[in-house]
Scaffold this active site. Structure first.
Site, mmCIF file in Angstrom:
data_model
loop_
_atom_site.group_PDB
_atom_site.id
_atom_site.type_symbol
_atom_site.label_atom_id
_atom_site.label_comp_id
_atom_site.label_asym_id
_atom_site.label_seq_id
_atom_site.Cartn_x
_atom_site.Cartn_y
_atom_site.Cartn_z
ATOM 1 N N GLY B 74 23.510 48.466 -7.252
ATOM 2 C CA GLY B 74 24.405 47.343 -6.969
ATOM 3 C C GLY B 74 23.660 46.136 -6.432
ATOM 4 O O GLY B 74 24.238 45.296 -5.739
ATOM 5 N N CYS B 132 24.220 40.446 -14.483
ATOM 6 C CA CYS B 132 25.143 40.402 -13.347
ATOM 7 C C CYS B 132 26.524 39.984 -13.825
ATOM 8 O O CYS B 132 26.643 39.155 -14.719
ATOM 9 C CB CYS B 132 24.682 39.380 -12.312
#
Ligand code: FAD
Ligand code: FMN
Ligand code: FES
Lengths: 258, 308
Positions: B74, B132
């Site tokens: 993440g 992203c």
């Protein structure tokens, strides 16, 4: 603290110590200088290494122990390696237990394969602690219990529990621990075991100042580089992730958020 | 075999050899410094940095798979300010090329990172990680759409003259279209590939294994995918390509060069063997000799159509 190395360590011996559990003694002066609670990342076939804690650290002989339960392909492969062959180990890694305080009663709590690292702590620091030492060891069944005799050889107060009551008291380590805690308000606790058990140890020991827990988490690198192995801890500015491989595996209980 | 010239160039960036550390697998440099002689590497791509700190995903963040690794880290990172203050000085002194991997949720966020990096002389190249989620586009990643990939590339191009690499995602039907779009928007090179989307199920918990539910697959399992992307992109654009995905050996590097890469990065292989990159660098001269060439440059693009 010694820096991590990649070591080809010779297997001095390999022993089946309980059903599906093996302990290996590895010849390595470098690793023998490690601190209890630290671990090695062992190369097995597959993409990742496997983290395993030290069960013993024998500086005089230059030999260490690692003890594991067979749970999958990596630990099965390890259990098939013969004495005399070499293991590729990366370590010692992480931060181990701090040395215990001399004047506080000491309780060592191990659940399942959490028993070996607390034995390494006992072996290293038994002589440091002048107060009574207690071990609480838990396993699911009698035949899955490891290192009971090693503890008995060193201390008298060893309390054993099994989930099914096949050895010692029926239940988990939490019963004897709560009992010990009530009698030793100024004690110190070192624990290792499944995460759910450690969360409960932290709960039972709330208010005890010196509670140290050795955690597990899924790892990638083992070197602090990939940020895979995190647990939630209380930072200066609120909750933050800490790396089990590098900031741990040993944490003070009050640092952690469950 | 000593003394073989392994130098390559990715556009204006000259590398002592073609082997760089991949972003996210090598931290910010110091983590592996006890085990790896950093100055021997062609370069180091730092972990992705965002304008502000990103917390990352809940654990478990990695899961081993057959011949691979799934991760859902993440993109946890401390933000560009802390990176420049605490981490960049070490990289600057490491004696190798420094590639800074840049992440953001909006075009503006990418620009803020790159603007801050302008003040730092230690940055040899900027690598835009366009995998992203673009929060203005409902979480679709920038790298999934040529228009958005070009938009972020052009915006960053406008504020820096530094070598600008754009890291392609394999999770699109035609990566070569994205490569064309970013090349036109001013990218100096493309890196291919980022991880391949995947999932694992934890039998015991009867749930997706990763805290982030799905994750990115890396390691040997994705090498054929990466080679295919490099090969296709090499035919679509004129800018250099940095090949990445499952590389473990000097032979793997040679394959990527032949498919059209000018240099490579090594990620997941470092976890099992931290000496992988140095071993590859040691093995390359002999590998080149066996292939009948004297420099890695001679291999670049040899497998492409019209070059056979
Ligand atoms: C710091 C640390 C110390 C450990 N010490 C010991 C020990 O002393 N003795 C012991 O028996 N076990 C220990 N473990 C757990 C041990 O690492 C796993 O049982 C082992 O990795 C399983 O590998 P496998 O291939 O047999 O199982 P698989 O389930 O096939 O492994 C698949 C993947 O999951 C990972 N994994 C599986 N279970 C765990 C787990 N519980 N924790 C972390 N990763 C896991 C493996 O490393 C591997 O990457 C420790 C874990 C950590 C993090
Ligand atoms: C744990 C982990 C973290 C990663 N983090 C990043 C990142 O921050 N930025 C990025 O562009 N790529 C990141 N990647 C992708 C790698 O840089 C690389 O593209 C991918 O892993 C394929 O190469 P490999 O098979 O050699 O690992 C990460 C990969 C892994 C395994
Ligand atoms: S396993 Fe990579 S940071 Fe801990």
């Amino acid at each position: 603290m010694i820096r991590p190395l990649i070591i080809k360590a010779t297997i001095h011996s390999i022993t089946a110590v309980a059903t599906g559990h093996f302990e290996v003694r590895l010849d390595s002066r470098e690793l023998a200088a490690a601190i209890p609670g630290q671990f090695v990342h062992v190369r097995t076939p597959g993409t990742l290494r496997r983290p395993i804690s030290f069960s013993r650290l024998d500086r005089a002989q230059g030999r260490v122990g690692i003890l594991w339960q067979v749970v999958g392909a990596g630990t099965r492969w390890l259990s098939e390696q013969p004495a005399g062959s070499q293991l590729d180990v990366l370590g010692p890694l992480g931060h181990g237990f701090p040395a215990p305080q001399a004047d506080r009663p000491w309780c060592l709590v191990g659940g399942g394969v959490g028993i070996p690292p607390v034995f390494a702590a006992l072996e290293a620091w038994q002589d440091v602690v002048q107060a009574p030492i207690t071990a609480v060891l838990g396993a699911r069944r009698e035949d899955l219990l490891t290192m009971g005799d090693d503890f008995r050889d060193r201390i008298d107060d060893v309390r054993i529990t099994t989930d099914d009551g096949s050895r010692g008291g029926r239940g988990t380590v939490l019963g004897p621990l709560a009992h010990w805690r009530a009698q030793n308000p100024n004690g110190q606790v070192y624990a290792c075991g499944p995460t759910a058990m450690l969360a409960q140890v932290a709960q039972v020991c709330q208010g005890v100042e010196h509670v140290y827990l050795a955690l597990e988490q899924r790892m990638g690198c083992g070197m602090g580089a990939c940020l895979a192995c995190v647990v939630l801890a209380q930072g200066k500015h609120g909750p933050e992730w800490r790396r089990v491989c590098h900031d741990g595996p040993v944490f003070a209980a009050e640092e952690l958020i469950w | 075999m000593k003394g073989v010239n392994l130098e390559v160039a990715v556009g204006a960036v000259r590398l002592a050899n073609p082997v760089m550390a991949a972003s996210g697998t090598f931290g910010f440099g110091p983590e592996y410094a006890d085990l790896v002689n950093l100055s021997r590497l062609g370069g180091i791509a730092a972990k992705g940095v965002s304008p502000d700190p990103w917390p990352g995903n809940p654990p478990p963040r990695v899961w081993e798979t057959e011949s691979g690794l799934l991760n859902s880290i993440g993109l946890q990172n401390p933000g560009v300010e802390v990176f420049c203050r605490e981490d960049l000085p070490f990289l600057a002194a490491a004696g190798t090329r420094v590639v800074v991997n840049v992440i953001g949720h909006t075009v503006d966020e990418y620009c803020r990172v790159v603007e801050r990096l302008e003040a730092e002389s230690a940055v040899d190249a900027i690598e835009l990680n366009i995998s992203c989620p673009n929060i203005k586009e409902g979480g679709l990643t920038f790298g999934q759409d040529p228009i958005h990939a070009a938009e972020v590339t052009a915006a960053v191009r406008a504020i820096t003259r530094r070598p600008l690499w754009v890291k392609l995602s394999p999770n699109v039907a035609e990566p070569e279209r994205i490569a064309e779009a970013v090349a036109t928007a001013g990218a100096d090179a493309v890196t291919a590939i980022n991880t391949v989307l995947g999932m694992a199920i934890d039998l015991k918990r009867r749930r997706p294994a990763l805290g982030g539910l799905s994750g990115g697959l890396s390691g040997p399992a994705i090498k054929p995918i990466a080679l295919r992307v490099v090969y296709q992109v090499a035919q679509a654009v004129d800018i250099p390509i940095v090949g990445i995905g499952g590389i473990r050996t000097a032979e793997d590097v040679a394959e990527f060069l032949m498919a059209g890469a000018s240099a490579v990065m090594v990620g997941t292989a470092t976890f099992a063997d931290p000496t992988t990159m140095e071993r590859i660098i040691d093995d390359l001269p002999e590998c080149l000799e066996r292939l009948g060439v004297t420099t890695p440059i001679e291999l670049i693009g040899q497998a492409l159509p019209g070059r056979l």
